[in-house]
Design a protein around this motif. Structure first.
Motif, PDB file in Angstrom:
ATOM      1  N   ARG A  81      -5.558  -1.127 -13.067  1.00 53.39           N
ATOM      2  CA  ARG A  81      -5.407  -1.454 -11.640  1.00 53.39           C
ATOM      3  C   ARG A  81      -6.794  -1.420 -11.020  1.00 53.39           C
TER       4      ARG A  81
ATOM      5  N   GLU B 123       2.044  -5.491 -11.455  1.00 47.13           N
ATOM      6  CA  GLU B 123       3.246  -5.557 -10.625  1.00 47.13           C
ATOM      7  C   GLU B 123       2.989  -6.211  -9.265  1.00 47.13           C
ATOM      8  N   ILE B 124       1.712  -6.413  -8.920  1.00 47.12           N
ATOM      9  CA  ILE B 124       1.371  -7.035  -7.638  1.00 47.12           C
ATOM     10  C   ILE B 124       1.108  -8.534  -7.810  1.00 47.12           C
TER      11      ILE B 124
ATOM     12  N   ASP C 162      -4.318   5.822  -3.975  1.00 45.21           N
ATOM     13  CA  ASP C 162      -2.885   6.088  -4.105  1.00 45.21           C
ATOM     14  C   ASP C 162      -2.194   4.809  -4.575  1.00 45.21           C
ATOM     15  N   TRP C 163      -1.944   4.721  -5.876  1.00 43.39           N
ATOM     16  CA  TRP C 163      -1.346   3.503  -6.436  1.00 43.39           C
ATOM     17  C   TRP C 163       0.175   3.498  -6.320  1.00 43.39           C
ATOM     18  N   THR C 164       0.753   4.541  -5.717  1.00 42.97           N
ATOM     19  CA  THR C 164       2.194   4.492  -5.459  1.00 42.97           C
ATOM     20  C   THR C 164       2.497   3.576  -4.276  1.00 42.97           C
ATOM     21  N   ASP C 165       1.489   3.380  -3.422  1.00 44.29           N
ATOM     22  CA  ASP C 165       1.680   2.498  -2.273  1.00 44.29           C
ATOM     23  C   ASP C 165       0.343   1.821  -1.945  1.00 44.29           C
ATOM     24  N   PRO C 166      -0.133   0.930  -2.836  1.00 47.49           N
ATOM     25  CA  PRO C 166      -1.461   0.336  -2.645  1.00 47.49           C
ATOM     26  C   PRO C 166      -1.501  -0.619  -1.451  1.00 47.49           C
ATOM     27  N   LYS C 167      -2.583  -0.504  -0.691  1.00 47.62           N
ATOM     28  CA  LYS C 167      -2.766  -1.356   0.483  1.00 47.62           C
ATOM     29  C   LYS C 167      -4.197  -1.891   0.493  1.00 47.62           C
TER      30      LYS C 167
END
Length: 395
Positions: free
Chosen positions: A48, A67-68, A94-99
């Motif tokens: 990632r 997944e993105i 924080d790759w649980t909720d990447p922005k």
């Protein structure tokens, strides 16, 4: 319906394509390094990452993961000749909720493969050599070294504990087990010394004395020298006892500066409107960003940084501030050119103009005309030959 090929099959094909591109560009020159690039799975080291958005406005980075963007596009990007950012401002993502991320400074990355292999080729290694790498990062270049020389011949130091942990996991999963250390790369690794080669994948303001002490006579140091304004460039030094000397490369690869040598947060004191003495400037602020002249400005003012802003509702002026000596420069436009106002212990603009004038006198050469000499007592960049014009590196 056609199925996507599995990751390993697709990655193997993309690595072959990468090898062909790097060969065509002249970066990959030896069969040993070609084999390493063809074998090491870069996708294991950048599962990632972030890429810079091309949207106008504030610089923004966008997250990239299978997944993105989808597996095919992710792999295509991984095996492209690009640098991918893996950390900002020393903080884990924080790759649980990447922005998307804005107003941040990259602090770790996977360097573009063409630069990685170019440096590895320039390192001029052969079997049996002991190599110290400063800046493990994702571990990709470490894996290439392990494939070429064997695990026992490679030691790598990373300053960030979390980055080091990720690199160790990726290396282990890829089948490589070098000696991995967490610490300040400037200290080198006395326990593993002596080393035949040292390669640094982050920029340094000077050459640490420990490096000289830990390399064998005839050993090679390959690193980027850089300052707080810009990179100076890649330099290859040959160690001879307590000293080393060598030349800059023709081009100017730029690495993030080593965290222990990063600039202080404060730029320095902004001078008052009546501070300093004025004169007509021979050069304007464009020398701070111009090809070649900016290299000279960095040498002449190693502790300075610059910015531009309007003053008292008037035209934009450029400030050059030295946070170590509290010296300053203010460049303001006039009808006939530029006016300089400077003060503090060092006449910064006098030093910059002298350096730029010397460079022009010698024909405005590229960085390849400059060399570096390092000893216990002095470190200097010189032009043409060691007894030619020279500028000390910051201690």
């Amino acid at each position: 319906m056609t199925r996507e090929p599995d990751i390993e099959t697709a990655a193997t094909d993309l690595r072959r394509q990468l090898v062909r591109r790097l060969e065509k560009d002249g970066r990959l020159r030896s069969p040993e390094w070609r084999a390493a690039v063809a074998a090491v799975p870069r996708h294991m080291f950048v599962p990632r990452f972030y890429r810079e958005s091309d949207a106008p406005g504030v610089t923004t980075w966008e997250p990239v993961a299978p997944e993105i963007v989808g597996q095919k596009e992710w792999l295509r990007l991984v095996y492209g000749d690009q640098t991918w950012v893996t950390q900002f401002d020393g903080q884990d993502i924080d790759w649980t909720d990447p922005k998307p991320i804005s107003n941040a400074t990259p602090s770790s990355s996977s360097t573009l493969p063409s630069l990685v292999v170019r440096m590895l080729e320039d390192l001029d290694v052969c079997e049996g050599m002991n190599v110290l790498e400063i800046g493990t990062g994702t571990g990709y270049s470490t894996a290439l070294l392990c494939h070429r020389l064997g695990n026992e011949s490679v030691t790598s130091i990373e300053t960030d504990e979390n980055v080091a942990r990720g690199a160790r996991e990726a290396l282990t999963m890829s089948g490589y087990t070098p000696h991995l250390l967490v610490g300040d790369g400037r200290d080198g690794d006395l326990d593993g010394a002596p080393y035949d080669r040292l390669i640094a994948t982050c920029g340094f303001r000077n050459i640490p004395s420990a490096w000289l002490e830990q390399l064998v006579p005839g050993g090679v140091i390959l690193t980027t020298l850089r300052g707080w304004m810009r990179s100076l460039g890649l330099v290859k030094l040959i160690v001879t006892g307590d000293s080393a000397s060598g030349w800059f490369s023709e081009d100017d690869p730029s690495f993030m500066i080593a965290r222990q040598q990063d600039a202080p947060q404060s730029l320095g004191m902004v001078p008052g409107p009546d501070d300093g003495t004025k004169r007509k400037a021979t050069y304007g602020p464009d020398v701070l960003t111009g090809t070649g002249s900016a290299f000279m400005a960095q040498l002449a003012a190693p502790n300075a940084r610059f910015f531009s802003m309007p003053v008292d509702g008037g035209p934009v002026s450029t400030f050059l501030l030295d946070s170590v000596t509290d010296s300053f420069v203010v460049l303001s436009p006039t009808v006939s050119g530029w006016q300089v106002r400077q003060g503090g212990p060092r006449r910064l603009w006098d030093a910059v103009e002298s350096a730029v004038a010397t460079w022009e006198e010698y024909g405005s050469p590229s960085t390849g005309a400059f060399g570096v000499t390092v000893s216990r007592d002095e470190q200097a960049v010189w032009l043409g030959k060691p007894n030619g014009p020279h500028w000390p590196l910051p201690s």
